[in-house]
Design a protein around this motif. Structure first.
Motif, short mmCIF file in Angstrom:
data_model
loop_
_atom_site.label_atom_id
_atom_site.label_comp_id
_atom_site.label_asym_id
_atom_site.label_seq_id
_atom_site.Cartn_x
_atom_site.Cartn_y
_atom_site.Cartn_z
N PHE A 1 21.62 -26.60 3.15
CA PHE A 1 22.59 -25.81 3.91
C PHE A 1 23.84 -26.68 4.05
O PHE A 1 23.92 -27.53 4.94
CB PHE A 1 22.02 -25.42 5.27
CG PHE A 1 22.98 -24.65 6.14
CD1 PHE A 1 23.43 -23.40 5.75
CD2 PHE A 1 23.42 -25.16 7.34
CE1 PHE A 1 24.31 -22.68 6.54
CE2 PHE A 1 24.30 -24.45 8.15
CZ PHE A 1 24.75 -23.20 7.74
N PRO A 2 24.82 -26.51 3.17
CA PRO A 2 25.96 -27.44 3.14
C PRO A 2 26.96 -27.25 4.28
O PRO A 2 27.88 -28.05 4.42
CB PRO A 2 26.61 -27.14 1.78
CG PRO A 2 26.23 -25.73 1.48
CD PRO A 2 24.88 -25.52 2.11
N PHE A 3 26.80 -26.23 5.10
CA PHE A 3 27.78 -25.94 6.14
C PHE A 3 27.30 -26.35 7.53
O PHE A 3 27.70 -25.76 8.52
CB PHE A 3 28.12 -24.44 6.13
CG PHE A 3 28.48 -23.95 4.76
CD1 PHE A 3 29.67 -24.33 4.17
CD2 PHE A 3 27.61 -23.14 4.05
CE1 PHE A 3 30.01 -23.89 2.89
CE2 PHE A 3 27.94 -22.69 2.78
CZ PHE A 3 29.14 -23.07 2.20
N LYS A 4 26.45 -27.38 7.63
CA LYS A 4 25.88 -27.76 8.92
C LYS A 4 26.95 -28.13 9.94
O LYS A 4 26.76 -28.00 11.12
CB LYS A 4 24.86 -28.87 8.77
CG LYS A 4 25.45 -30.22 8.50
CD LYS A 4 24.40 -31.29 8.60
CE LYS A 4 25.05 -32.62 8.36
NZ LYS A 4 24.97 -33.52 9.43
N SER A 5 28.15 -28.60 9.50
CA SER A 5 29.20 -28.93 10.47
C SER A 5 29.83 -27.69 11.07
O SER A 5 30.54 -27.79 12.05
CB SER A 5 30.31 -29.75 9.86
OG SER A 5 30.07 -30.17 8.60
N TYR A 6 29.56 -26.51 10.47
CA TYR A 6 30.17 -25.26 10.94
C TYR A 6 29.15 -24.29 11.55
O TYR A 6 29.52 -23.20 11.95
CB TYR A 6 30.89 -24.55 9.80
CG TYR A 6 31.93 -25.42 9.15
CD1 TYR A 6 33.14 -25.68 9.76
CD2 TYR A 6 31.67 -25.98 7.91
CE1 TYR A 6 34.09 -26.50 9.16
CE2 TYR A 6 32.62 -26.79 7.30
CZ TYR A 6 33.83 -27.05 7.92
OH TYR A 6 34.76 -27.85 7.33
N GLY A 7 27.88 -24.66 11.57
CA GLY A 7 26.91 -23.73 12.12
C GLY A 7 25.48 -24.16 11.90
O GLY A 7 25.20 -25.33 11.64
#
Length: 159
Positions: free
Chosen positions: A48-54
């Motif tokens: 999940f490459p968007f861990k900084s956004y959600g």
């Protein structure tokens, strides 16, 4: 493409799972996981490459053995042998949880070889950044493959 052994009796052939043919009936695709050394798969199996956004929570998927695995098990496994698929979730490098499912379990009462699409619950992994799969066999040299389809997840992103 038929497996080298040509031995497919007793299997549900609706969704044959050969390593060289990764399409199901009606041309729906699914993934074939191969655990090997050296590793041919990416560093982490699901990311999940968007861990900084959600956040991302895996709900589950369906798994089954390949015909090659089933044929190998029939020819080489005895009572007490098993193959287990383990999924381990991570967030910020820390383990969030793990869960497993037996793909093969040979007992005196029953030979259990998963040969149909079978639910694999993944929600207990919690919110993840990535998931790693591990195929654990009681017999060294067993083929380490499985098929995965219909992965479901819940993701929330903040913009």
């Amino acid at each position: 493409v038929m497996p080298v052994s040509g031995n497919t009796e007793g299997l549900d052939n609706t969704y044959r799972s050969y390593l060289t043919n990764v399409k199901k009936k009606y041309n729906n695709n699914y993934a074939v996981y191969i655990q090997s050394e050296p590793a041919f798969m990416p560093e982490h199996d699901i990311q999940f490459p968007f861990k900084s956004y959600g956040t991302c929570i895996l709900k589950g998927c369906f798994v089954t053995n390949t015909v090659e695995v089933a044929d190998y098990v029939k020819a080489n496994f005895g009572v007490g042998d098993k193959i287990t698929l383990k999924a381990t979730g991570y967030l910020n490098g820390n383990k969030t949880g793990e869960t497993s499912i037996d793909l093969v379990n040979i007992t005196e009462q029953k030979d259990s070889i998963v040969s149909r699409w079978t639910p694999f619950e993944l929600e207990s992994l919690g919110s993840i950044e990535y998931v790693d799969f591990d195929i654990i066999s009681s017999k060294a040299g067993s083929p380490a493959y499985f098929c995965l389809d219909e992965l479901t997840f819940s993701a929330e992103l903040t913009y």
